[in-house]
Design a protein around this motif. Structure first.
Motif, PDB file in Angstrom:
ATOM      1  N   PRO A  48     -23.576  22.386 -10.698  1.00 20.58           N
ATOM      2  CA  PRO A  48     -24.930  22.928 -10.842  1.00 20.58           C
ATOM      3  C   PRO A  48     -25.319  23.141 -12.303  1.00 20.58           C
ATOM      4  O   PRO A  48     -24.449  23.248 -13.175  1.00 20.58           O
ATOM      5  CB  PRO A  48     -24.877  24.266 -10.101  1.00 20.58           C
ATOM      6  CG  PRO A  48     -23.538  24.389  -9.513  1.00 20.58           C
ATOM      7  CD  PRO A  48     -22.682  23.262  -9.952  1.00 20.58           C
ATOM      8  N   SER A  49     -26.603  23.216 -12.518  1.00 21.66           N
ATOM      9  CA  SER A  49     -27.139  23.514 -13.844  1.00 21.66           C
ATOM     10  C   SER A  49     -26.590  24.856 -14.319  1.00 21.66           C
ATOM     11  O   SER A  49     -26.523  25.807 -13.553  1.00 21.66           O
ATOM     12  CB  SER A  49     -28.657  23.545 -13.716  1.00 21.66           C
ATOM     13  OG  SER A  49     -29.216  23.825 -14.955  1.00 21.66           O
ATOM     14  N   GLY A  50     -26.137  24.901 -15.559  1.00 21.83           N
ATOM     15  CA  GLY A  50     -25.614  26.154 -16.107  1.00 21.83           C
ATOM     16  C   GLY A  50     -24.140  26.384 -15.843  1.00 21.83           C
ATOM     17  O   GLY A  50     -23.585  27.410 -16.214  1.00 21.83           O
ATOM     18  N   SER A  51     -23.459  25.386 -15.246  1.00 18.25           N
ATOM     19  CA  SER A  51     -22.047  25.599 -14.905  1.00 18.25           C
ATOM     20  C   SER A  51     -21.105  25.371 -16.094  1.00 18.25           C
ATOM     21  O   SER A  51     -19.911  25.626 -15.981  1.00 18.25           O
ATOM     22  CB  SER A  51     -21.645  24.706 -13.722  1.00 18.25           C
ATOM     23  OG  SER A  51     -21.918  23.353 -13.982  1.00 18.25           O
ATOM     24  N   GLY A  52     -21.617  24.868 -17.212  1.00 20.51           N
ATOM     25  CA  GLY A  52     -20.781  24.710 -18.405  1.00 20.51           C
ATOM     26  C   GLY A  52     -20.392  23.281 -18.710  1.00 20.51           C
ATOM     27  O   GLY A  52     -19.568  23.028 -19.600  1.00 20.51           O
ATOM     28  N   LYS A  53     -20.994  22.317 -18.033  1.00 21.60           N
ATOM     29  CA  LYS A  53     -20.633  20.901 -18.222  1.00 21.60           C
ATOM     30  C   LYS A  53     -20.904  20.455 -19.659  1.00 21.60           C
ATOM     31  O   LYS A  53     -20.033  19.882 -20.316  1.00 21.60           O
ATOM     32  CB  LYS A  53     -21.428  20.009 -17.242  1.00 21.60           C
ATOM     33  CG  LYS A  53     -21.269  20.412 -15.794  1.00 21.60           C
ATOM     34  CD  LYS A  53     -22.068  19.522 -14.851  1.00 21.60           C
ATOM     35  CE  LYS A  53     -23.568  19.523 -15.085  1.00 21.60           C
ATOM     36  NZ  LYS A  53     -24.223  20.833 -14.806  1.00 21.60           N
TER      37      LYS A  53
END
Ligand code: ADP
Ligand code: MG
Length: 253
Positions: A48-53
């Motif tokens: 998900p967006s904001g997961s640190g990728k």
């Protein structure tokens, strides 16, 4: 996308993360990441967006600093030693969502800039090299245009060619197709597939699950700063282990 990945053997570790943590102030953005990517291996990262990728990818070429644990790239540990960071960066190509081409330079100049200034290559040699890679991404005829005159898909292919001009050992992609109009996604993915088939070590953040199925050796699912799940694509998609992975795949597939 019809070309199947060629069979190959994987080499020595290209990238190693060992218990990596990062904080933005109080916010714990990367939590105990451990991962070894072999030379020639292709990793797809989703979540998900904001997961640190992006933060993980940016730590690998030191656009961001981690605070705990080890990151080793092509045998060099990323510490605060600037000289070593420069060495590592030269070997790691990075392609972003927004192509980050210099708008006031031609396509050819965008590609020759780093070879001339960082590698100290002669201008003519750098231009020959740039043309070789512009041919490889199938836009040599655009060499003398400016980025603003190209479509998004063409600009992203230039960004890939520009990275290849530095002869990287590893390529990092951070959502390279997510800013593109749908009809341009395929041309960029095709370029990435052919790069994969040539044996490039790749870490790609993408939600293009067709690409993941086609080229990934392993798919990583990140959530809330953690690597929640990591598996071969067939297994990852058919048999996700964690609830969070199932939920995410249910939303995007
Ligand atoms: P992803 O790429 O998975 O969407 P990011 O790595 O960009 O996630 O961001 C992870 C988290 O860190 C998000 O909550 C984001 O808001 C936060 N973050 C990203 N960059 C910074 C920054 N420079 N300062 C503070 N927080 C940040
Ligand atoms: Mg991101």
């Amino acid at each position: 996308m019809s070309v199947a990945p060629s069979p190959r053997t994987l080499g020595q570790p290209a990238i190693q993360l060992d218990g990596v943590h990062k904080w933005y102030g109080e916010f714990h953005v990367l939590k105990n990441l451990s991962l070894t990517v072999a030379q020639g291996e292709r990793i797809v990262i989703c979540g998900p967006s904001g997961s640190g990728k992006s933060t993980m990818i940016r730590c690998i070429n030191r656009l961001e600093e981690h605070q705990k644990g080890k990151i080793i790239v092509n045998g060099t540990e990323l510490t605060t030693d600037l000289k070593r960071i420069e060495e590592v960066r030269r070997e790691v190509g990075m392609v972003f969502q927004h192509f980050n081409l210099f708008p006031h330079l031609t396509i050819l100049e965008n590609c020759t800039l780093a070879p001339i200034w960082v590698r100290k290559m002669a201008k003519k040699d750098a231009e020959d090299l740039a043309m070789k890679y512009l041919k490889r991404v199938r836009i040599p005829e655009q060499a003398n245009k400016y980025p603003g005159q190209l479509s998004g898909g063409q600009q992203q292919r230039v960004a890939i060619a520009r990275s290849l001009c530095m002869n990287p050992k590893v390529m990092l992609f951070d959502e390279p197709t997510s800013a593109l109009d749908p009809e341009m996604v395929k041309e960029v993915l095709d370029t990435m597939v052919s790069l994969a088939n040539e044996g490039m070590t790749m870490m790609c953040v993408t939600h293009e699950m067709g690409f993941a199925r086609q080229v990934a050796d392993r798919v990583i699912f990140m959530d809330a700063g953690e690597i929640v799940e990591m598996n071969a694509p067939a297994e990852f998609f058919a048999n996700p282990q964690h609830e969070r992975t199932k939920l995410f795949l249910g939303q995007i597939l």
